[in-house]
Write an enzyme that holds these catalytic residues in place. Structure first.
Site, PDB file in Angstrom:
ATOM      1  N   GLU A  36       0.861  -1.183   0.000  1.00 56.92           N
ATOM      2  CA  GLU A  36       0.000   0.000   0.000  1.00 56.92           C
ATOM      3  C   GLU A  36       0.897   1.233   0.000  1.00 56.92           C
ATOM      4  O   GLU A  36       1.803   1.338   0.823  1.00 56.92           O
ATOM      5  CB  GLU A  36      -0.913  -0.026   1.235  1.00 56.92           C
ATOM      6  CG  GLU A  36      -1.636   1.261   1.534  1.00 56.92           C
ATOM      7  CD  GLU A  36      -2.441   1.835   0.359  1.00 56.92           C
ATOM      8  OE1 GLU A  36      -3.202   1.083  -0.270  1.00 56.92           O
ATOM      9  OE2 GLU A  36      -2.268   3.040   0.067  1.00 56.92           O
ATOM     10  N   HIS A  54     -25.187  -3.641  -0.013  1.00 57.68           N
ATOM     11  CA  HIS A  54     -26.288  -3.695  -0.980  1.00 57.68           C
ATOM     12  C   HIS A  54     -26.896  -5.094  -1.039  1.00 57.68           C
ATOM     13  O   HIS A  54     -26.175  -6.096  -0.971  1.00 57.68           O
ATOM     14  CB  HIS A  54     -25.787  -3.312  -2.375  1.00 57.68           C
ATOM     15  CG  HIS A  54     -25.512  -1.844  -2.526  1.00 57.68           C
ATOM     16  ND1 HIS A  54     -26.518  -0.912  -2.580  1.00 57.68           N
ATOM     17  CD2 HIS A  54     -24.351  -1.145  -2.622  1.00 57.68           C
ATOM     18  CE1 HIS A  54     -25.989   0.302  -2.710  1.00 57.68           C
ATOM     19  NE2 HIS A  54     -24.671   0.188  -2.731  1.00 57.68           N
TER      20      HIS A  54
HETATM   21  C1  LIG Z   1     -19.254   7.600  -3.890  1.00 58.09           C
HETATM   22  C2  LIG Z   1     -19.123   6.116  -3.693  1.00 58.09           C
HETATM   23  C3  LIG Z   1     -20.113   5.379  -3.062  1.00 58.09           C
HETATM   24  C4  LIG Z   1     -20.003   4.012  -2.917  1.00 58.09           C
HETATM   25  N1  LIG Z   1     -20.930   3.348  -2.187  1.00 58.09           N
HETATM   26  C5  LIG Z   1     -20.830   2.015  -2.018  1.00 58.09           C
HETATM   27  C6  LIG Z   1     -21.752   1.330  -1.230  1.00 58.09           C
HETATM   28  O1  LIG Z   1     -22.615   1.918  -0.605  1.00 58.09           O
HETATM   29  N2  LIG Z   1     -21.656  -0.026  -1.139  1.00 58.09           N
HETATM   30  C7  LIG Z   1     -20.713  -0.716  -1.812  1.00 58.09           C
HETATM   31  O2  LIG Z   1     -20.733  -1.940  -1.738  1.00 58.09           O
HETATM   32  N3  LIG Z   1     -19.769  -0.083  -2.536  1.00 58.09           N
HETATM   33  C8  LIG Z   1     -19.797   1.270  -2.633  1.00 58.09           C
HETATM   34  N4  LIG Z   1     -18.858   1.948  -3.336  1.00 58.09           N
HETATM   35  C9  LIG Z   1     -17.802   1.190  -3.972  1.00 58.09           C
HETATM   36  C10 LIG Z   1     -16.668   0.844  -3.015  1.00 58.09           C
HETATM   37  O3  LIG Z   1     -16.371   1.932  -2.181  1.00 58.09           O
HETATM   38  C11 LIG Z   1     -15.465   0.468  -3.849  1.00 58.09           C
HETATM   39  O4  LIG Z   1     -15.837  -0.553  -4.741  1.00 58.09           O
HETATM   40  C12 LIG Z   1     -14.302  -0.031  -3.031  1.00 58.09           C
HETATM   41  O5  LIG Z   1     -13.996   0.823  -1.958  1.00 58.09           O
HETATM   42  C13 LIG Z   1     -13.087  -0.150  -3.943  1.00 58.09           C
HETATM   43  O6  LIG Z   1     -12.042  -0.670  -3.200  1.00 58.09           O
HETATM   44  P1  LIG Z   1     -10.617  -0.856  -3.849  1.00 58.09           P
HETATM   45  O7  LIG Z   1      -9.832  -1.626  -2.885  1.00 58.09           O
HETATM   46  O8  LIG Z   1     -10.753  -1.359  -5.238  1.00 58.09           O
HETATM   47  O9  LIG Z   1     -10.069   0.630  -4.025  1.00 58.09           O
HETATM   48  P2  LIG Z   1      -9.348   1.652  -2.928  1.00 58.09           P
HETATM   49  O10 LIG Z   1     -10.075   1.590  -1.674  1.00 58.09           O
HETATM   50  O11 LIG Z   1      -9.224   2.914  -3.644  1.00 58.09           O
HETATM   51  O12 LIG Z   1      -7.973   0.936  -2.726  1.00 58.09           O
HETATM   52  C14 LIG Z   1      -6.936   0.984  -3.673  1.00 58.09           C
HETATM   53  C15 LIG Z   1      -5.651   1.178  -2.902  1.00 58.09           C
HETATM   54  O13 LIG Z   1      -4.560   1.038  -3.796  1.00 58.09           O
HETATM   55  C16 LIG Z   1      -3.546   1.917  -3.370  1.00 58.09           C
HETATM   56  N5  LIG Z   1      -2.649   2.131  -4.510  1.00 58.09           N
HETATM   57  C17 LIG Z   1      -2.948   2.723  -5.677  1.00 58.09           C
HETATM   58  N6  LIG Z   1      -1.866   2.753  -6.480  1.00 58.09           N
HETATM   59  C18 LIG Z   1      -0.874   2.137  -5.798  1.00 58.09           C
HETATM   60  C19 LIG Z   1       0.488   1.857  -6.093  1.00 58.09           C
HETATM   61  N7  LIG Z   1       1.043   2.223  -7.256  1.00 58.09           N
HETATM   62  N8  LIG Z   1       1.251   1.233  -5.162  1.00 58.09           N
HETATM   63  C20 LIG Z   1       0.716   0.867  -3.962  1.00 58.09           C
HETATM   64  N9  LIG Z   1      -0.567   1.116  -3.620  1.00 58.09           N
HETATM   65  C21 LIG Z   1      -1.354   1.743  -4.537  1.00 58.09           C
HETATM   66  C22 LIG Z   1      -4.310   3.159  -2.943  1.00 58.09           C
HETATM   67  O14 LIG Z   1      -3.549   3.975  -2.070  1.00 58.09           O
HETATM   68  C23 LIG Z   1      -5.533   2.557  -2.268  1.00 58.09           C
HETATM   69  O15 LIG Z   1      -5.371   2.422  -0.875  1.00 58.09           O
HETATM   70  C24 LIG Z   1     -18.901   3.343  -3.464  1.00 58.09           C
HETATM   71  C25 LIG Z   1     -17.886   4.070  -4.081  1.00 58.09           C
HETATM   72  C26 LIG Z   1     -17.978   5.450  -4.152  1.00 58.09           C
HETATM   73  C27 LIG Z   1     -16.846   6.247  -4.699  1.00 58.09           C
END
Ligand SMILES: Cc1cc2nc3c(=O)[nH]c(=O)nc-3n(C[C@H](O)[C@H](O)[C@H](O)COP(=O)(O)OP(=O)(O)OC[C@H]3O[C@@H](n4cnc5c(N)ncnc54)[C@H](O)[C@@H]3O)c2cc1C
Length: 491
Positions: A36, A54
Site C-alpha cells: 500500500e 447492498h
Molecule cells: C461515492 C461512492 C459510493 C459508494 N458506495 C458504495 C456502497 O454503498 N456499497 C458498496 O458496496 N460499494 C460502494 N462503493 C464502492 C466501493 O467503495 C469500492 O468498490 C471499493 O472501496 C473499492 O475498493 P478498492 O480496494 O478497489 O479501491 P481503494 O479503496 O481505492 O484501494 C486501492 C488502494 O490502492 C492503493 N494504490 C494505488 N496505487 C498504488 C500503487 N502504485 N502502489 C501501492 N498502492 C497503490 C491506494 O492507495 C488505495 O489504498 C462506493 C464508491 C464510491 C466512490
C-alpha cells in the site's frame, strides 16, 4: 533489501479489495505480501463511500457486479462475527413517488429476483410511511430489501487486513509500486519505492490507479475515470430521522441521493456523481453539496442542516465497460486484475476475493489449506458500549481505560493504545480515528487531536513533530505539544 524481496503473490492496494484478497489467500500455504502506497490501509475509495451492504437488485443479471454483490452480502453474515465488523442489517427501501417510479420498482423486483436476492417485496404507501414516518408524504410505495444494511467500510478494510496479517500475510505500507516487471510475457515481480520484490503472481487492486499500474506491465486493455461522489454527515442526535437505507427511484445513470443511517449511528446524505480528471481530487464543492441536499430533501424534507458535522467525497473507479474487471490479464501471464471496482465493490469484496483465489488455481498455483488458519479477530474493548460494571473491571485491569480522550465518542486511552499496538496498527491520527472513532464525533477531533498525537508519539517512540494526521506531509506540530494536551506516560 527487506525480507519482502520475494513472495508467491504480491497484492497491490490496501483498499477493501486488496484486503479481502489478502485475507482469502491467508487461508492457504502461500507467501503473500500486501503493498500500500499510503501509511495505512483504507486510505482510498474504501474510506469514503456510502457504506451500504447492498442487497443486489440493482446490477444487471449475469454481470460480475450482480453475482459478487449477492454472494458478498451472504458472506458478510459470517465475517460479521469472525472479524468483529460494524454492520447493521437495517434493510433498504427504494422509494417511488410517481406511477412511472412504481413501474421502475417492478423492474427492479424482477431484476432482483433474477439475481436471487431474498425477500424482496413492493410495499404500499401506508406500510412505507409506518416504517419511515419522516419520508415525504407524497411517496407512492417502495421496494423493500431485507438483506440490505450498513457497514463501516474502513473498519472492514482494517479488519480484513488485521486477520490476514495474523495469518501470515506481510503488509508493507508507504510502499509505492512503480512498475510491474515482465519478462517473456510473464510477471517476474514489482519495482517499488522500497526495492524490487520478485513474484510470479501480481494482483492489481489499485483502485482508481489500476489502469496506470496495468500499463506499466504493457497491458493497456482498460482505462479508469474517477467519478466523484460527495456526502454530508450528520450528528448522531438526528440519526433516528430514518431507520433504513433510503434510496430514491434510480434514474438510467445513477442510484440517486440516499439518506441513510451509518453503521456507527450517524446519518448521511449523498452521493452525487461527477466525472473528473484528477484521481486524487476528493474536494467537496458548494454546488455538489447543494445538489445532494436538494436531492435528499425530495425524499426526507425535514433534513436538519444545522446538525451536519462534516462533508467528504470519494472516487468511483469507473472502467470503460461498466462491469468489474476480475480476470487474468489477456497479455501478461501472472497479472490478475481486480479493477474497475465501483459500487457495489464494498459489498462484493469477499466474493471478489474468492474469484481471485480461483483464478490463481486456474493459473497453476497450488493453494493448500493451512491447518492453523484462524478466521477470528480477537474482540476489541469498546468502552462506550460497556455497562458501568464492565467499565470498572476493565479499568481495574488497565487504568488507561479510565482516561477518556475523545469526549464526543467516549474513546479511552486504552482503546487508542490497543489500536496502535494491533497487527496493522494505527500510525497516524486519522489511523487512530478510523480504528477507534476518536475524532469522528461532533467536534471532529478539535479536542482530542493533540492528545491522540501525543499518545502516538509516546507509543511509537517518535517526536510529536513526526506524527502525521494522514498522508505524506500532514505533520500537526512544528514544536512541542501544548502542556494542556500532554498525556502521561503509560508506565
Ligand atoms: C461515492 C461512492 C459510493 C459508494 N458506495 C458504495 C456502497 O454503498 N456499497 C458498496 O458496496 N460499494 C460502494 N462503493 C464502492 C466501493 O467503495 C469500492 O468498490 C471499493 O472501496 C473499492 O475498493 P478498492 O480496494 O478497489 O479501491 P481503494 O479503496 O481505492 O484501494 C486501492 C488502494 O490502492 C492503493 N494504490 C494505488 N496505487 C498504488 C500503487 N502504485 N502502489 C501501492 N498502492 C497503490 C491506494 O492507495 C488505495 O489504498 C462506493 C464508491 C464510491 C466512490
Amino acid at each position: 533489501m527487506t525480507n519482502t524481496a520475494k513472495a508467491d503473490v504480491v497484492i497491490i492496494g490496501g483498499g477493501i479489495i486488496g484486503a479481502a484478497i489478502a485475507r482469502e489467500l491467508s487461508k492457504y500455504s502461500v507467501d503473500v505480501v500486501l503493498l500500500e502506497k499510503g501509511p495505512d490501509v483504507a486510505m482510498g475509495t474504501s474510506k469514503a463511500n456510502s457504506g451500504i451492504l447492498h442487497a443486489g437488485f440493482d446490477a444487471k443479471p449475469g454481470t460480475l457486479k450482480a453475482v459478487t454483490n449477492v454472494r458478498g452480502n451472504q458472506l458478510y453474515r459470517k465475517l460479521h462475527k469472525d472479524l468483529g465488523l460494524d454492520i447493521k442489517y437495517t434493510g433498504s427501501l427504494v422509494v417511488a413517488k410517481t406511477a412511472e417510479d412504481m413501474e421502475t420498482l417492478k423492474d427492479l423486483l424482477v431484476r432482483g429476483n433474477e439475481n436471487n436476492v431474498p425477500g424482496l417485496e413492493i410495499l404500499d404507501k401506508e406500510t412505507v410511511l409506518k416504517m419511515e414516518p419522516n419520508l415525504a408524504q407524497d411517496v407512492a410505495g417502495a421496494l423493500w430489501a431485507p438483506t440490505g444494511g450498513v457497514i463501516c467500510p474502513f473498519g472492514a478494510t482494517i479488519a480484513f487486513t488485521e486477520n490476514a496479517v495474523r495469518n501470515g500475510v506481510r503488509l508493507q505500507t508507504e510502499c509505492l509500486v512503480e512498475k510491474i516487471a515482465v519478462e517473456d510475457g510473464k510477471v517476474i515481480g514489482v519495482e517499488t519505492s522500497q526495492g524490487f520484490i520478485a513474484a510470479k503472481y501480481v494482483i492489481n487492486a489499485a483502485g482508481v490507479h489500476a489502469d496506470d499500474i496495468s500499463r506499466t506491465a504493457g497491458d493497456n486493455s482498460f482505462s479508469i475515470r474517477p467519478r466523484r461522489g460527495e456526502y454530508v454527515l450528520f450528528d448522531k442526535a438526528v440519526a433516528k430521522l430514518v431507520n433504513t437505507v433510503i434510496f430514491p427511484t434510480p434514474s438510467k445513470v445513477s442510484k440517486g441521493i440516499l439518506v441513510s443511517p451509518t453503521a456507527h449511528g450517524n446519518l448521511f446524505v449523498g452521493p452525487n456523481a461527477q466525472d473528473i480528471d484528477d484521481k486524487e481530487d476528493v474536494a467537496t464543492t458548494p454546488d455538489g453539496l447543494q445538489e445532494i441536499i436538494s436531492g435528499a430533501r425530495r425524499v426526507v424534507p425535514n433534513l436538519p442542516l444545522n446538525a451536519s458535522i462534516t462533508q467528504f467525497s470519494g472516487l468511483r473507479a469507473a472502467a470503460d465497460g461498466g462491469d468489474f474487471i476480475i480476470k487474468q490479464s489477456d497479455s501478461v501471464i501472472g497479472l490478475i486484475h481486480a479493477a474497475g471496482i465501483q459500487s457495489p465493490g464494498l459489498t462484493a469484496a469477499p466474493a471478489i476475493a474468492e474469484i481471485v483465489g480461483n483464478i490463481l488455481r486456474e493459473q497453476g498455483m497450488t493453494l493448500n489449506e493451512k491447518a492453523d488458519f484462524n478466521p477470528v479477530n480477537p474482540p476489541k474493548s469498546k468502552f462506550h458500549a460497556l455497562t458501568n460494571e464492565e467499565r470498572a473491571q476493565l479499568i481495574a485491569q488497565n487504568p488507561l481505560y479510565g482516561r477518556v480522550i475523545c469526549r464526543c465518542e467516549s474513546v479511552t486511552e486504552g482503546e487508542i493504545v490497543d489500536a496502535i499496538k494491533a497487527p496493522c496498527g494505527a500510525k497516524t491520527v486519522d489511523g487512530v480515528k478510523r480504528r477507534t472513532r476518536a475524532g469522528m464525533g461532533r467536534c471532529q477531533g478539535g479536542f482530542c487531536g493533540p492528545r491522540v498525537t501525543a499518545i502516538l508519539a509516546r507509543e511509537l517512540d517518535m517526536p510529536v513533530t513526526a506524527v502525521r494526521k494522514d498522508t505524506n506531509q500532514s505533520y500537526l506540530f512544528f514544536d512541542k505539544i501544548p502542556a494542556s494536551c500532554e498525556v502521561k506516560s503509560n508506565g
